[in-house]
Motif scaffolding. Sequence first.
Motif, mmCIF file in Angstrom:
data_model
loop_
_atom_site.group_PDB
_atom_site.id
_atom_site.type_symbol
_atom_site.label_atom_id
_atom_site.label_comp_id
_atom_site.label_asym_id
_atom_site.label_seq_id
_atom_site.Cartn_x
_atom_site.Cartn_y
_atom_site.Cartn_z
ATOM 1 N N ASN A 47 -6.018 -14.397 12.622
ATOM 2 C CA ASN A 47 -6.737 -15.070 11.590
ATOM 3 C C ASN A 47 -7.843 -15.364 11.954
ATOM 4 O O ASN A 47 -8.966 -15.191 11.273
ATOM 5 N N TYR A 93 -3.012 -17.361 5.074
ATOM 6 C CA TYR A 93 -2.106 -17.798 6.426
ATOM 7 C C TYR A 93 -0.630 -17.349 6.166
ATOM 8 O O TYR A 93 -0.076 -16.840 6.900
ATOM 9 N N GLU A 127 -9.912 -18.837 0.471
ATOM 10 C CA GLU A 127 -9.244 -17.532 0.704
ATOM 11 C C GLU A 127 -8.722 -17.249 1.865
ATOM 12 O O GLU A 127 -7.595 -16.803 2.166
ATOM 13 N N GLN A 128 -9.401 -17.646 3.062
ATOM 14 C CA GLN A 128 -8.972 -17.321 4.426
ATOM 15 C C GLN A 128 -7.695 -18.277 4.528
ATOM 16 O O GLN A 128 -6.652 -17.886 5.450
ATOM 17 N N ARG A 157 -10.494 -12.637 12.365
ATOM 18 C CA ARG A 157 -11.178 -12.311 10.965
ATOM 19 C C ARG A 157 -12.299 -13.360 10.624
ATOM 20 O O ARG A 157 -13.121 -12.895 10.059
ATOM 21 N N ILE A 158 -11.881 -14.642 10.631
ATOM 22 C CA ILE A 158 -12.498 -15.625 10.221
ATOM 23 C C ILE A 158 -13.823 -15.690 10.810
ATOM 24 O O ILE A 158 -14.974 -15.697 10.364
ATOM 25 N N VAL A 191 -13.488 -22.843 7.133
ATOM 26 C CA VAL A 191 -12.504 -22.093 6.771
ATOM 27 C C VAL A 191 -12.282 -22.020 5.120
ATOM 28 O O VAL A 191 -12.389 -23.213 4.440
ATOM 29 N N SER A 192 -12.610 -21.018 4.586
ATOM 30 C CA SER A 192 -12.615 -20.958 3.165
ATOM 31 C C SER A 192 -11.089 -20.958 2.513
ATOM 32 O O SER A 192 -9.979 -20.722 3.003
ATOM 33 N N SER A 247 -19.187 -10.272 6.562
ATOM 34 C CA SER A 247 -17.789 -9.703 6.128
ATOM 35 C C SER A 247 -17.090 -9.023 7.151
ATOM 36 O O SER A 247 -17.748 -8.458 8.389
ATOM 37 N N GLU A 276 -0.084 -13.897 6.570
ATOM 38 C CA GLU A 276 -0.146 -13.496 7.757
ATOM 39 C C GLU A 276 1.086 -13.955 8.608
ATOM 40 O O GLU A 276 1.535 -13.249 9.766
ATOM 41 N N TRP A 282 -17.715 -14.622 9.521
ATOM 42 C CA TRP A 282 -18.776 -16.002 9.742
ATOM 43 C C TRP A 282 -20.160 -15.057 10.317
ATOM 44 O O TRP A 282 -21.055 -15.326 9.975
#
Length: 421
Positions: free
Chosen positions: A167, A132, A127-128, A170-171, A124-125, A179, A135, A175
Amino acid sequence: MYQTASHTAAPRPPRPRRLLLPAVIILVLVAIALVVVQPLWHDPPRPKATPTLPATTRIPGPAPELPWPSTGQAAVSVDGVGDLGSHGAPTPVAIGSVAKVMTAYVVLTDRPLRVGEPGPSLTVSNEQAGAYPAEQARGESLVEVVAGARFTQREALQAVLLPSANNMARILAAWDAGSVAAFVAKMNAMATGLGMRNTRYTDPAGLAPDTVSTAVDQVILTRRAMALPAFAEIVAQSKATLPVAGTVNNYNDLLGRDGVVGVKTGSTDQAGGCFVFAAATRVGGAEFLVVGAVLGQPGKDTPAQLRSVFAATTPLVRAVSAALGRHTVVPAGQEVATVRGPLDDRASLRAGHDLEVIGWPGLEVRLGAELPPVPRQVTAGAEHGRVVATVGAQPPVGTPLRADQPLESPGVWDRLTRADT
């Protein structure tokens, strides 16, 4: 002077003609013998079998009347058997988190997993993780994450498919494809390839109201997804333990009831309550997978929408399981082919036993006769060939054929006196 006497050759006597007539007679007799005996030099023609069975039939009886929901859309099929139909206008509608079935299917197609295999890890970056709080403020369905948290591919799929984490969808998409946008393009390409003509994805989570599909299209996808063992294993789990979030539960309250073995819920204000499901049912010692989709069920919030869609799904699953059964399509004794012998005698090849298939009344069945060359002599009751029936993608089933009359091979007199033998 002496004169030389002239000598004249004496004429030859005529050849005796006594031997000519017997020779001619012998030749005639030989020719007659050849003509008479020639049929005995060749094998008589074999009897010829001609099928009399139609190419298709339908399981007898009225087609089942299913308890379709009064609103929204629904569709149901039995994998390998056929479609039981659909209900409601086939207009593309919002599907909510049901879109995550395609998210998981694309990832598992790109990066296959064996049952129980964790697969590679993703991190998990910042940004990700930083997204949270926003979201959460929007009221999205999430799993807790922090920057640097590592999830295996299997854990990420569990987060997407059980607690329906937007979330993590999207992650996982970023990956897999680099994108989210690139992943959504993959989703739409996959939908096109599967023949989902009324489907369009705009996000991997299904939160966007313009991610739309139909019940029929979602059945197409769910059947393919359930054929992936890792997918089927995950959606059959009632809970999972994830990094950071700990234990998470499956939103599918029908899991384990009425044979339900998955797959995915969805609910938004635009989509209402949605559910794609798979249920196992057994008929005649064989297991079949009922796959269906129910979309657009009413409710003021997610719990009410899910209760509504579960209430609409339960009678549908039960009715399909009850409709699926064993049915006779060719009864014992039915003529399947006729056999004509060289003496113009005839026999019928009839089904030796009832030929049964698994399906429901009104379902189309393909029929065929496997007829090897018929021997020159057939005894009554002798088995010869078989009749086969095929339903959907199931393997053919068959039963032997038996002759109801004997067929005799032509004797010497028949072969001498009949030009056609």
